[in-house]
Design a protein around this motif. Structure first.
Motif, short mmCIF file in Angstrom:
data_model
loop_
_atom_site.label_atom_id
_atom_site.label_comp_id
_atom_site.label_asym_id
_atom_site.label_seq_id
_atom_site.Cartn_x
_atom_site.Cartn_y
_atom_site.Cartn_z
N LEU A 79 -1.60 -8.91 6.52
CA LEU A 79 -1.20 -7.94 5.51
C LEU A 79 -0.47 -8.60 4.35
O LEU A 79 -0.65 -8.22 3.19
N HIS A 83 -1.94 -7.84 0.71
CA HIS A 83 -1.19 -6.98 -0.21
C HIS A 83 -0.26 -7.73 -1.14
O HIS A 83 0.02 -7.28 -2.23
N TRP A 136 -1.28 3.80 13.13
CA TRP A 136 -0.81 3.58 11.75
C TRP A 136 -2.00 3.14 10.89
O TRP A 136 -2.03 2.02 10.38
N SER A 138 -3.19 3.78 7.95
CA SER A 138 -3.10 3.40 6.55
C SER A 138 -2.71 1.94 6.40
O SER A 138 -3.12 1.28 5.46
N LEU A 139 -1.97 1.43 7.37
CA LEU A 139 -1.53 0.03 7.26
C LEU A 139 -2.46 -0.91 7.99
O LEU A 139 -2.84 -1.96 7.49
N THR A 140 -2.85 -0.55 9.21
CA THR A 140 -3.56 -1.49 10.07
C THR A 140 -5.05 -1.23 10.15
O THR A 140 -5.78 -1.99 10.75
#
Lengths: 323, 391, 288
Positions: A79, A83, A136, A138-140
């Motif tokens: 991530l 990001h 989760w 949206s993140l993972t």
């Protein structure tokens, strides 16, 4: 006895370690086939996880959450690159810091438990962490994970260079574990495992030591996580499940928990053997299960015990006095 | 005495010649990757058996005639344990150690995506399955990947339209699915199709491995839904969902845009399955389906025929046809011939088409006919065939 | 949503879930209580019980009460061989028993895969029909399970409190050496405890297979459930297993109905972890 300083025993272990090192360095050159290089990379990466778990096991705790910590580091690493555009090596180190911090946070709570209670709590902890990965989205990316992985950095984009880099990282990680186990701290660890109340009385800060080792082990396993997701070109929760943690525990138990070379052998055995024995998948599993039973009943110290037994039998046969 | 020896000699020479002649047929290794251990084993076996049946058929006809050579195809099947690491290793081994140029499988998206990391640079044709769009929709435009099974993107829209026409009173549909890769992909997709057709949607994902849905069904009924769509649930779970929904007093229509699970639902649900509507890969009353079933039973016994088996059979058979039309086993030639097979009359499913350009950027999605079926009086009744939209 | 009909349904659902969970956990806690063995092959024995019932009741159409008891007896008897071969080496050796029994689990499950194929089968239900208790629905087969749970619990309680062997088992559970010195035949008691534990597990497995589905992998979920119930109630405590089973059943029914499945899972795990940290011996267990 865990620390025989008999010269013959020590020399044998040194020879074994040297042999493994030579094999590891020459491995990719033994075959033109890149499949074996990939297999070798997987073995080497598994050794990182198994040897780091050995730190925790030496303090007397069996953790079934180790793969979950590996996952934390792997997700953080990926991530950060996606990001925040971090480069690979800093992201990998940041991932290890993240999993180590989590271990530091959770350690004092869970390490107060011993034996089967610790196993159960780490089992549940691992499941909760995996469920976080799963929920989760949206993140993972949830169950599908993150499919668009950042590109492999140029210095490791061939199978050969990836293998040698993984080997390098593994040697560093195993080296750290080895240095600790051979030092004063290592002896403190053994004391804590054998009799923690007495160790406490002699001035060893038991909980602090256990937490430190736990956090360090969780940090080191992050190295395996960060590299492994590049090898398979994707990250998803299934790679960090309880089954994977259990696999790491079995590597330690089968190989031998009380010598560092045990988990290394166990890792090689468990990763390479199914590949070399393709076919008859169900029968393999049955035989593996039976092997576990037999090893636990007859060789509680793992396969290393077998070597010790053979040596003793050999010594007796040759008429020398026992070791 | 002399006569016997001469007869033996002649037989011996004849046998050697026959063997030599038979040896002139080249081996053609077809790679297979699928889960053969752990939870996904039923699908892995479906792939293995479907492809093997296609190979058996070709060999019974004397081999695969490509150009002026005849090949004996054989299946080299590896277990990927339904994980990405397994898919990667299996693909690596097939491509690098076994020199395979054509792979059928893997089945789950993580495994497929890991495998194509190896197969695309090595220029190996892959006919796989997996719900993730990234398998076909990527920057490289998936030059060597084809998807051999239809996904929700293909059969969803025509089925939702069908339900809209046939069930005008249904306003709110419940979508219950497992919280795994399949469920998390399919439910959002279906939600968009339902909403585009004027339905309201309520969704709930459950932990995969659960078999107790009574609290969930109570929760669902409290939402005032008019229909339950079993979508991507595995056959076992779909059957339990239906049974437990009915046992909790849910009397509204239950259907499935997905599956097919009709056999399992009829077996586990019994009389509670009456009225259930779903898709099926076959109209089992048709002779071609019955023949396939008979061949399967003769070789593999009486177990349930996993619905993916005929589709993998079709994938292998289509691959062989592409080789015949290409006249060679060169990968790029076969790939081009495969792309040109739009309209080819398959043995089991009628004409197949390639589609998917609108959704994935490349027309490598196989489109096959499927049937709408309903459970009436304890039997499967066919309500007609549908074709995915070719976009 | 929090209306009376829904709440009543939630209550009944919770009871029916609790009954299954209690049955599944009983054998597990018994083995731990007496022999200090964490039976990681628990799910596999439940699965074998399922297959036994499948053949007796589903294939050979033996009357249900005979089939269910006979199937469990069959599995327990055959498993005595496993007690000799495997379990015997690991009594009171917690850690080795864990790994070895995991191995046993793998061996049993994959042997069954080789024999019976992976596809799920269904068993005919014990009773058809759905009871309507004033608006609240209860399927008849779930009622049968609740009945069996009560009978088994009562029978087991009578056994441990009122029979010689039962008292001997409790003595051995408290301290095996002293029990032996008091004349208790500990070898026999261990075999008896093992037999009873596997009997109960196979019985629960048969019921589980009837309610849900039968496959070689069926045992994974019962093992998880057994763990959680026994941690809640206390390892080695039968009343703890009963309490833990009921608690888990009600919690799951309540949380899943009102808040959804993932909330239910998170809360259950969280509570169990908290319990392990602060009171590892469970609600009704004894600190070691």
């Amino acid at each position: 006895m865990t620390d025989t300083r008999k010269p013959a025993a020590v020399r044998l272990r040194w020879i074994a370690a040297a042999a493994m090192a030579v094999l590891a360095v020459l491995w990719p050159l033994l075959s033109a086939n890149t499949f074996y290089v990939t297999l070798g990379t997987m073995v080497v990466l598994s050794m990182i996880g198994a040897s780091s778990l050995n730190l925790i096991i030496r303090t007397g705790h069996i953790s079934l959450a180790h793969a979950a910590f590996m996952g934390v580091a792997a997700y953080v690493c990926v991530l950060l690159q996606i990001h925040l555009q971090w480069a690979f090596v800093p992201a990998m180190l940041a991932g290890c810091v993240a999993s180590g911090l989590l271990g530091l946070l959770l350690g004092p709570v869970v390490l107060r438990l011993t034996g089967k209670y610790f196993v159960l709590v780490t089992f549940l902890l691992g499941e909760i962490i995996r469920m976080v990965f799963l929920e989760w989205r949206s993140l993972t990316g949830g169950a599908n994970g993150i499919e668009n992985m950042p590109p492999v950095p140029s210095f490791i984009d061939t199978p050969l260079s990836f293998y040698y880099f993984s080997l390098f990282v593994a040697v560093l990680s195993i080296g750290i574990v080895w240095r600790i186990l051979c030092s004063e701290t290592g002896r403190a660890i053994d004391a804590v495992r054998e009799a923690d109340r007495i160790a406490e009385c002699s001035g060893i800060p038991v909980i602090r030591l256990k937490v430190a080792m736990f956090a360090l082990a969780c940090a080191l396993v992050g190295l395996q996580g960060a590299l492994q997701v590049y090898l398979v070109r994707g990250i998803d929760p299934s790679g960090f499940s309880m089954e994977v943690s259990l696999g790491m525990v079995v590597m330690n138990v089968l190989g031998g928990m009380y010598y560092l070379i045990g988990p290394l052998l166990g890792a090689a055995f468990m990763v390479a053997l199914p590949e070399l024995l393709r076919g008859y998948v169900e029968l393999q599993q049955v035989i593996f299960g039976i092997t576990l039973i037999v090893v636990m009943a007859a060789l509680p110290g793992g396969i290393i015990d077998l070597a010790a037994m053979l040596r003793r039998a050999g010594a007796r046969a040759l008429g020398r006095s026992g070791s | 005495m002399f006569g016997k020896t001469k007869a033996k000699a002649v037989t011996f020479i004849a046998a050697m010649t026959l063997m030599a002649g038979a040896g002139a047929q080249e081996q053609l290794k077809i790679g297979g990757i699928g889960p053969l251990s752990g939870g996904g084993t039923a699908w892995g076996l479906a792939l293995q058996r479907g492809v093997q049946m296609a190979i058996d058929k070709v060999n019974a006809e004397g081999g695969l005639k490509v150009g002026d050579k005849t090949y004996t195809p054989s299946l080299v099947m590896y277990d990927d344990k339904y994980t990405s690491a397994g898919g990667r290793l299996a693909a690596d081994r097939l491509v690098n150690a076994e020199n395979v140029k054509f792979i059928i499988g893997p089945i789950g998206s993580p495994s497929v995506l890991a495998a194509v990391g190896v197969t695309t640079p090595a220029k190996v044709v892959v006919l796989s399955n997996g719900f993730s769009n990234a398998i076909l929709k990527n920057d490289a435009k998936a030059p060597y990947n084809f998807r051999a099974l239809v996904s929700t993107v293909e059969f969803g829209p025509p089925m939702v339209k069908w339900f809209r026409e046939h069930y005008p009173d249904v306003k709110k549909v419940a979508l219950v699915a497992p919280n795994d890769a399949v469920g998390q992909s399919v439910v959002p997709q279906l939600e968009t199709y339902y909403k585009a057709n004027g339905f309201e949607v309520w969704t709930e994902l459950y932990d995969r491995g659960t078999k107790e849905f009574t609290p969930l069904m109570t929760r669902m009924m409290a939402q005032g839904v008019d229909a339950l769509d079993l979508n991507s649930n595995a056959p076992g779970e779909a059957a339990l969902l239906l049974k437990q929904a009915r046992q909790t007093g849910f009397k509204k229509p239950i259907w499935q845009i997905g599956g097919p699970s009709v056999d399992e639902i009829m077996e586990i649900g019994g009389p509670l399955a009456e009225g259930f509507v779903s898709l099926n890969v076959f109209d089992f009353s048709e002779p071609v389906a019955q023949d396939f079933l008979k061949t399967y039973r003769a070789k593999y016994g009486d177990g349930v025929l996993n619905a993916q088996t005929p589709v993998w059979y079709n994938a292998a058979a289509t691959l062989f046809e592409a080789m015949r039309r290409a006249g060679s086993t060169d990968v790029t030639a076969v790939r081009d011939a495969l792309e040109k097979l739009d309209g080819y009359e398959t043995e089991l499913f009628g004409p197949m088409h390639w589609g998917g350009t609108a959704d994935y950027g490349v027309a490598h999605q196989m489109l096959l006919k499927f049937w709408m079926v309903q459970v009436k009086d304890g039997k499967q009744a066919s309500l007609g065939a549908l074709m995915p939209e070719q976009r | 949503m929090f209306s009376l009909p829904v709440l009543s349904q939630v209550l009944i659902n919770g009871l029916s879930l609790g009954a299954i969970y209690i049955l599944v956990a009983l054998g597990f806690t018994l083995l731990f209580g007496i022999m200090r063995v964490v039976n990681f092959a628990h799910g596999a024995f439940a699965m074998l019980g399922g297959y036994a019932l499948y053949y007796l009741y589903g294939v050979y159409k033996v009357p249900y009460p005979v089939a269910i008891l006979g199937g469990a007896l069959l599995v327990a008897t055959v498993s005595l061989a496993l007690e000799r071969l495997v379990f015997r080496w690991f009594y009171h050796k917690m850690f080795q028993s864990m790994i070895a029994l995991m191995g046993l689990n793998m061996a049993l499950v994959y042997t069954c895969v080789m024999i019976w194929d992976v596809s799920e089968r269904s068993l005919p239900a014990a009773a058809e029909g759905i009871l309507d208790l004033g608006g609240v629905l209860l399927p008849a087969d779930r009622l049968v399970i609740m009945g069996i749970a009560i009978v088994v619990l009562a029978a087991f309680w009578l056994f441990v409190t009122h029979t010689r062997h039962g008292l001997a088992m409790r003595a051995a559970a408290l301290d095996v050496e002293i029990a032996a010195s008091q004349g208790v035949n500990t070898g026999f008691i261990y075999k008896l405890a093992f037999f009873i534990a596997i009997f109960m597990t196979a019985l629960a497995g048969g019921l589980y297979a009837q309610t849900y589905a039968l496959s070689p992998f069926m045992g994974e979920r019962p093992l998880m459930v057994a763990f959680i119930v026994v941690i809640l109630g206390g390892m080695g405590s039968v009343s703890g297993a009963a309490l833990g089973g009921l608690l888990l059943g009600f919690a799951e029914s309540f949380l899943s109905t009102f808040y959804g499945a993932s909330v239910s899972a998170f809360v259950s795990f969280g509570v169990v972890i908290a319990l392990l940290v602060f009171r590892p011996w469970g609600l009704l267990g004894k600190p070691e």
